[in-house]
Design an enzyme around this catalytic site. Structure first.
Site, PDB file in Angstrom:
ATOM      1  N   LEU A   1     -35.782  22.268  59.610  1.00  8.75           N
ATOM      2  CA  LEU A   1     -34.632  23.047  60.039  1.00  8.75           C
ATOM      3  C   LEU A   1     -34.645  23.295  61.541  1.00  8.75           C
ATOM      4  O   LEU A   1     -33.594  23.461  62.156  1.00  8.75           O
ATOM      5  CB  LEU A   1     -34.618  24.391  59.309  1.00  8.75           C
ATOM      6  CG  LEU A   1     -34.389  24.288  57.800  1.00  8.75           C
ATOM      7  CD1 LEU A   1     -34.590  25.635  57.132  1.00  8.75           C
ATOM      8  CD2 LEU A   1     -32.993  23.765  57.503  1.00  8.75           C
TER       9      LEU A   1
ATOM     10  N   HIS B   1     -47.508  10.555  58.299  1.00 10.65           N
ATOM     11  CA  HIS B   1     -48.472  11.660  58.324  1.00 10.65           C
ATOM     12  C   HIS B   1     -49.911  11.144  58.226  1.00 10.65           C
ATOM     13  O   HIS B   1     -50.818  11.692  58.844  1.00 10.65           O
ATOM     14  CB  HIS B   1     -48.233  12.606  57.142  1.00 10.65           C
ATOM     15  CG  HIS B   1     -47.208  13.678  57.420  1.00 10.65           C
ATOM     16  ND1 HIS B   1     -47.331  14.578  58.437  1.00 10.65           N
ATOM     17  CD2 HIS B   1     -46.069  13.999  56.769  1.00 10.65           C
ATOM     18  CE1 HIS B   1     -46.292  15.405  58.418  1.00 10.65           C
ATOM     19  NE2 HIS B   1     -45.509  15.076  57.414  1.00 10.65           N
TER      20      HIS B   1
ATOM     21  N   HIS C   1     -41.797   8.613  55.970  1.00  7.31           N
ATOM     22  CA  HIS C   1     -42.159   9.918  56.539  1.00  7.31           C
ATOM     23  C   HIS C   1     -43.594  10.299  56.164  1.00  7.31           C
ATOM     24  O   HIS C   1     -44.389  10.692  57.015  1.00  7.31           O
ATOM     25  CB  HIS C   1     -41.170  10.980  56.039  1.00  7.31           C
ATOM     26  CG  HIS C   1     -41.459  12.369  56.530  1.00  7.31           C
ATOM     27  ND1 HIS C   1     -40.712  12.990  57.503  1.00  7.31           N
ATOM     28  CD2 HIS C   1     -42.429  13.253  56.183  1.00  7.31           C
ATOM     29  CE1 HIS C   1     -41.220  14.200  57.735  1.00  7.31           C
ATOM     30  NE2 HIS C   1     -42.263  14.385  56.940  1.00  7.31           N
ATOM     31  N   GLU C   2     -43.923  10.154  54.887  1.00  7.89           N
ATOM     32  CA  GLU C   2     -45.248  10.587  54.431  1.00  7.89           C
ATOM     33  C   GLU C   2     -46.354   9.663  54.938  1.00  7.89           C
ATOM     34  O   GLU C   2     -47.444  10.118  55.261  1.00  7.89           O
ATOM     35  CB  GLU C   2     -45.291  10.688  52.905  1.00  7.89           C
ATOM     36  CG  GLU C   2     -44.304  11.695  52.309  1.00  7.89           C
ATOM     37  CD  GLU C   2     -44.377  13.082  52.942  1.00  7.89           C
ATOM     38  OE1 GLU C   2     -45.475  13.526  53.328  1.00  7.89           O
ATOM     39  OE2 GLU C   2     -43.324  13.732  53.062  1.00  7.89           O
TER      40      GLU C   2
ATOM     41  N   GLN D   1     -51.462  17.481  55.314  1.00 11.86           N
ATOM     42  CA  GLN D   1     -50.682  18.714  55.455  1.00 11.86           C
ATOM     43  C   GLN D   1     -51.318  19.909  54.749  1.00 11.86           C
ATOM     44  O   GLN D   1     -50.935  21.044  54.985  1.00 11.86           O
ATOM     45  CB  GLN D   1     -49.259  18.506  54.931  1.00 11.86           C
ATOM     46  CG  GLN D   1     -48.464  17.526  55.784  1.00 11.86           C
ATOM     47  CD  GLN D   1     -47.070  17.361  55.241  1.00 11.86           C
ATOM     48  OE1 GLN D   1     -46.827  16.554  54.364  1.00 11.86           O
ATOM     49  NE2 GLN D   1     -46.147  18.155  55.748  1.00 11.86           N
TER      50      GLN D   1
HETATM   51 NI    NI Z   1     -43.630  15.963  56.720  1.00  6.58          NI
END
Ligand code: NI
Length: 160
Positions: A91, A133, A129-130, A51
């Site tokens: 969001l 990635h 979640h991570e 990220q």
């Molecule tokens: Ni993320």
């Protein structure tokens, strides 16, 4: 201390697979510090190296509890148990879907120690979640088909 640029949706790097870290050197330590600073700056609970544009299997997680930031190098989920319905986001994509209720994961910490954790609830969710990635997967691609449904309004139903 440096805040790194966060790669956003649409950036191709987010779909690439990250590579194992074979040596914890100064560059890795620097990257980890920057990742923690960057995560804190944006009040995130987790951040993967990809990220910030680095394809290394490194994740930082902070649930803002007594454990402080956790650094996971070359993490692997070795067991999952059960299911929990979670809200995960973004969001722009509020949604609910299922994550394991419990995960057991192995990783190396910044000092090079092999660690095994058993995580539940939010930590289990954050780890899943991570780690996604690191394999170039994004939660918005994993939303279970059928949980988001667009329906045609039933014409004429409310007219009488
Ligand atoms: Ni993320």
């Amino acid at each position: 201390m440096a805040i790194r640029n966060i790669r956003l949706e649409g950036d191709e790097i987010l779909h690439k697979k990250s590579k194992e870290v074979d040596k914890i050197d100064e560059r890795v330590e620097e990257l980890v510090k920057d990742m923690i600073d960057t995560m804190h700056k944006y009040n995130g609970v987790g951040l993967a190296a990809v990220q910030v544009g680095v394809l290394k299997r490194i994740v930082v997680i902070d649930l803002y509890d007594d454990n402080g930031p956790i650094v996971l190098i070359n993490p692997k989920i070795i067991k999952t148990k059960g299911e929990q319905e979670v809200e995960e986001g973004c969001l722009s994509f509020p949604n609910k879907f299922a994550r394991p209720a419990e995960v057991v994961a192995d990783y190396t910490d910044l000092e090079g120690n092999l660690i095994r954790v058993k995580a539940k609830e939010l930590l289990a969710q954050a780890i899943c979640h991570e780690l996604d990635h690191l394999d170039g997967q994004l939660f918005i691609d994993k939303i279970i088909p059928g949980t988001l449904e667009y329906v045609e309004p039933e014409l004429g139903k409310d007219e009488k």
